[in-house]
Design a protein around this motif. Sequence first.
Motif, PDB file in Angstrom:
ATOM      1  N   SER A  28       1.085  -1.339  -0.223  1.00 55.62           N
ATOM      2  CA  SER A  28      -0.614   0.421   0.126  1.00 55.62           C
ATOM      3  C   SER A  28       0.952   1.409   0.362  1.00 55.62           C
ATOM      4  N   LYS A  29       0.257   2.219  -0.014  1.00 58.45           N
ATOM      5  CA  LYS A  29       0.859   3.504  -0.190  1.00 58.45           C
ATOM      6  C   LYS A  29       1.241   4.119   0.935  1.00 58.45           C
ATOM      7  N   ASP A  30       1.193   3.769   1.993  1.00 58.70           N
ATOM      8  CA  ASP A  30       1.111   3.883   3.583  1.00 58.70           C
ATOM      9  C   ASP A  30       2.045   2.469   4.052  1.00 58.70           C
ATOM     10  N   LYS A  31       3.391   2.558   3.453  1.00 57.76           N
ATOM     11  CA  LYS A  31       4.784   1.517   3.895  1.00 57.76           C
ATOM     12  C   LYS A  31       5.156   1.638   5.663  1.00 57.76           C
ATOM     13  N   LYS A  32       5.030   0.243   5.750  1.00 62.11           N
ATOM     14  CA  LYS A  32       5.202   0.333   7.229  1.00 62.11           C
ATOM     15  C   LYS A  32       6.571  -0.884   7.485  1.00 62.11           C
ATOM     16  N   TYR A  33       7.580   0.010   8.215  1.00 65.00           N
ATOM     17  CA  TYR A  33       7.943  -1.252   7.980  1.00 65.00           C
ATOM     18  C   TYR A  33       8.683  -1.363   9.363  1.00 65.00           C
ATOM     19  N   ASP A  34       7.946  -1.437  10.551  1.00 68.95           N
ATOM     20  CA  ASP A  34       8.245  -1.947  12.054  1.00 68.95           C
ATOM     21  C   ASP A  34       8.020  -3.101  12.101  1.00 68.95           C
ATOM     22  N   LYS A  35       7.357  -4.246  11.654  1.00 66.24           N
ATOM     23  CA  LYS A  35       7.315  -5.617  12.020  1.00 66.24           C
ATOM     24  C   LYS A  35       8.427  -6.427  12.143  1.00 66.24           C
ATOM     25  N   GLN A  36       8.101  -7.322  12.239  1.00 69.27           N
ATOM     26  CA  GLN A  36       9.440  -8.112  12.652  1.00 69.27           C
ATOM     27  C   GLN A  36       9.320  -9.338  11.920  1.00 69.27           C
ATOM     28  N   TYR A  37      10.176 -10.445  11.762  1.00 69.35           N
ATOM     29  CA  TYR A  37       9.670 -11.637  11.384  1.00 69.35           C
ATOM     30  C   TYR A  37       9.522 -12.468  12.448  1.00 69.35           C
ATOM     31  N   SER A  38       9.814 -12.593  13.483  1.00 65.63           N
ATOM     32  CA  SER A  38       9.113 -13.018  14.696  1.00 65.63           C
ATOM     33  C   SER A  38       7.931 -13.573  14.446  1.00 65.63           C
ATOM     34  N   LEU A 314      12.986  -6.526  -1.509  1.00 64.33           N
ATOM     35  CA  LEU A 314      11.741  -7.074  -1.666  1.00 64.33           C
ATOM     36  C   LEU A 314      10.410  -7.013  -0.579  1.00 64.33           C
ATOM     37  N   PRO A 315       9.674  -7.383  -0.936  1.00 63.58           N
ATOM     38  CA  PRO A 315       8.854  -7.289  -1.996  1.00 63.58           C
ATOM     39  C   PRO A 315       8.584  -6.597  -3.196  1.00 63.58           C
ATOM     40  N   GLN A 316       9.379  -6.549  -4.936  1.00 63.48           N
ATOM     41  CA  GLN A 316       9.869  -5.664  -5.563  1.00 63.48           C
ATOM     42  C   GLN A 316       8.308  -5.009  -6.252  1.00 63.48           C
ATOM     43  N   GLN A 317       8.136  -4.217  -6.526  1.00 65.96           N
ATOM     44  CA  GLN A 317       6.519  -3.765  -6.957  1.00 65.96           C
ATOM     45  C   GLN A 317       6.611  -3.704  -8.310  1.00 65.96           C
ATOM     46  N   PRO A 318       5.271  -3.654  -8.756  1.00 62.47           N
ATOM     47  CA  PRO A 318       5.197  -3.402 -10.552  1.00 62.47           C
ATOM     48  C   PRO A 318       6.071  -2.106 -10.729  1.00 62.47           C
TER      49      PRO A 318
END
Length: 475
Positions: A28-38, A314-318
Amino acid sequence: MSLTNVTENIVQERKCIEFEDFKRFKLSKDKKYDKQYSKIYNARLKALRDVLTKNALSKWGDYKILTIKNLAELVDHHESSIIIGTIYKHQLLKPSILKEYADEAQVKSQPASKFFSTEKDNLYIEDEVQRVMLSGGHVHPMEIVTGVVCAVLGYQLDDGTFWVEDYCLPGICPKKISTIDIKSPVSTSSSSSLFSDKYSSKKLLLLSGLDLYNTPDSMQFELLTEWITGIAGNDDSQENSGSICQVIFAGNSMRGTIETFEHTGFSGPKNKYTAAAKDTILAANRFDDIVNEIVQACCVLVMPGECDPTNYSLPQQPIHPAILPKSSKYKTLNVTTNPWIGKIDDKIVAGSSGQIIRDIMKVSSLFNLSPLEWLEKTLIWRNEGQNIRLISIPKFSETQQAVIVDLETLETSTITFGSCWKGNNDYDDIDDDNRDDDKSDDDDDDDDPNKTDKFNLYSNKSMNYGIDSDNDDLM
């Protein structure tokens, strides 16, 4: 009296198929990078715990299944028990942004390495609460990667590590018997031919690594577009090209390599960087021309690759439609993410441009395994929940090969677009009507080993999977 030869015009009708993009990796346009792999690891552990419990008890018998936390509660620490958890591999050579910064600041140099696995790597197994280091020779660090869910049998040593006596993996999903499996078994033998079944209805054409930035104008691209659009070849060839219902470009179509520049002294190669950008634009225009010809005759799916003009992570966008202005006007073009998953006809198709498998190979350092074998290992680790056909696509710029997949039988084969060289080549010409059967006409040219006899389209008898160890794009 004059005679007129009347040639019957045969119209090949390309079949329409159902297509659905699940858009699973569309951000989405509102990209969030606060989530972890756990959370992902915990979800996979929860999903596979019952499967591993069943496999462990079947393999080892009636041992206690404990959590890592409960190991300390055992009266006899040397009593064997079973732990189910997720593998974490600690690697000294694994890239770190802090190490890269220290290297750039010349605080401490970091030796460059293409692979990140060594004999000094340590394995841990962890659950939702804590982790414990694994010891023993039954689980080799180079044969496994972080994120694999498994069960280990062993006991805890006095130093706190867990001695592994044996281990087991989830294994491949049980195969579901279907009508296709019984009546149309998947063929993987070299005797199968690309053109053995004229009436096979629906096929996919998979290509990757066109690398137009580093590949000059060549007849191979003209052969590709002419075969797909039905211009090249005789009636049989056109009938088979007419069975192609979807063309998939699986990444690195515009570029196959990336130039990197150090921050220190960056002003020096700035002119070189500007020239590279111009060449990338030219490569994008060439790719747009190729796709523009194909979309007028067949549906096309374009997936970005590691070196294509889109975001790198990743993920690369179109790829943006402005980069493909001509072909983007057609509804038959679908630009997708990398990785991508969707539905083509009645089959679920999932693929990536190869970064995932290449990263697995970097952290494993098992050089004797091919990318396709590592892809098979992901099934044994059960990273997929379906019965699937594994395909590794060769780099088109080096091999001129594409992969054809029959959607009904899942049979795979390779087709090569290139020049037929003189010599003892094991090729079958598709265009039989244009083949020169008179060998005596070529006697004068036999002394030139590099002479191109003619440009043609041929099918490689060595079928099944196309593998390129340097750049494998996987579907």
